[in-house]
Design an enzyme around this catalytic site. Sequence first.
Site, PDB file in Angstrom:
ATOM      1  N   ASN A 182       0.824  -1.194   0.000  1.00 38.14           N
ATOM      2  CA  ASN A 182       0.000   0.000   0.000  1.00 38.14           C
ATOM      3  C   ASN A 182       0.868   1.257   0.000  1.00 38.14           C
ATOM      4  O   ASN A 182       2.062   1.203  -0.256  1.00 38.14           O
ATOM      5  CB  ASN A 182      -1.006  -0.015   1.163  1.00 38.14           C
ATOM      6  N   HIS A 186       3.643  -0.036  -2.457  1.00 38.32           N
ATOM      7  CA  HIS A 186       3.946  -1.479  -2.545  1.00 38.32           C
ATOM      8  C   HIS A 186       5.447  -1.798  -2.515  1.00 38.32           C
ATOM      9  O   HIS A 186       5.934  -2.627  -3.275  1.00 38.32           O
ATOM     10  CB  HIS A 186       3.330  -2.070  -3.812  1.00 38.32           C
ATOM     11  N   HIS A 222      -1.208  -9.947  -3.698  1.00 38.32           N
ATOM     12  CA  HIS A 222      -1.990  -9.013  -4.516  1.00 38.32           C
ATOM     13  C   HIS A 222      -2.709  -9.725  -5.665  1.00 38.32           C
ATOM     14  O   HIS A 222      -2.737  -9.227  -6.797  1.00 38.32           O
ATOM     15  CB  HIS A 222      -1.061  -7.919  -5.053  1.00 38.32           C
ATOM     16  N   TYR A 227      -5.603 -10.845  -8.112  1.00 35.12           N
ATOM     17  CA  TYR A 227      -6.878 -10.334  -8.624  1.00 35.12           C
ATOM     18  C   TYR A 227      -7.730 -11.554  -8.981  1.00 35.12           C
ATOM     19  O   TYR A 227      -7.280 -12.412  -9.753  1.00 35.12           O
ATOM     20  CB  TYR A 227      -6.682  -9.537  -9.907  1.00 35.12           C
ATOM     21  N   GLU A 268      -6.787  -7.634  -0.206  1.00 36.76           N
ATOM     22  CA  GLU A 268      -5.412  -7.631   0.288  1.00 36.76           C
ATOM     23  C   GLU A 268      -5.439  -7.487   1.813  1.00 36.76           C
ATOM     24  O   GLU A 268      -5.624  -6.392   2.333  1.00 36.76           O
ATOM     25  CB  GLU A 268      -4.632  -6.485  -0.339  1.00 36.76           C
TER      26      GLU A 268
END
Length: 342
Positions: A81, A107, A176, A178, A307
């Site tokens: 983040n 990140h 991370h 998706y 996350e």
Amino acid sequence: MVSVTRAVFGELPAGAGTVEKFQLQSDLLRVDVISWGCTITALEVQDRQGRASDVALGFAGLEGYLQNKPYFGAVVGRVVNRIAKGTFKIDGKEYHLAINREPNSLHGGVRGFDKVLWTPQVLSNGIQFSRVSPDGEEGYPGELKVWVTYTLDGGELMVNYRAQTSKTTPVNLTNHSYFNLAGQGSPNIYDHEVTIEADTFLPVDENLIPTGEIAPVQGTAFDLRKPVELGKHLQAFHLNGFDHNFCLKGSKEKHLCARVYHAGSGRVLEVYTTQPGVQFYTGNFLDGTLKGKSGAVYPKHSGFCLETQNWPDAVNQPHFPSVLLRPGEEYNHTTWFKFSVA
């Protein structure tokens, strides 16, 4: 029973090493993980008819991951983040990180944990990766030893993160990935029903840095305590999407943080964690320009991330849960991705 197989996934440029792929297979799940960034490149799960589909966005070959703009499937760190303006203080000393997402550090910086080769060790039911992040890497203090372990049990993928440091440093690790429960390459996630077990969330400024307020979700677009159908919900609240930290009620023990249900396939994903937060991100920055697996393109809102993590910019917000790891302590967090059908 879990089987683990290994194969070469690709060669890094300039003889920088071989990237291996490890395939973990149970009766319900198949997970492919590579040693570059501890990255999940595929995750196959059955629908209610027993047909398996890959529900993780990603690339077919190594080249896509070397460009790795959207962090598909990777472990990110030293700090996931955003850190505001890429600066923080520890014990009065100021540290400066690379600004890789103006005006912040995102990140882990320019070459975070997602952009390095990890050392693998095959386990009976999974794979453990390790590396040593040198003192000063990306501006962070202390030599950090890190272990990331993926293990499979039926329909559940467990990810454990451990770290030890030689100097006090911020540490906040996550995966991370998706997901699209209709199968990667499906155009959007609007027909997914989402529930997040959080009474509060962190409002953000125009640079997506938390303002410092811990706001109740009650009566807002962020009240996801009961299932909402994502497309209708975004429309009703005129939202561009989610990219926010939800503050979890759970303790440091395993607790449910989110559930996603896809009615079309019957697939369910439940996420459990020991972390105090989860960043819910709906792929707002995807724009259809990336070529994914099997010729898929990934437009905006074609995948979601959950996350699990400490709160963003916690190193600069003293009233947030502490993100500092000190010498002699161990960072140890686990997240469980549990897949089923309903």
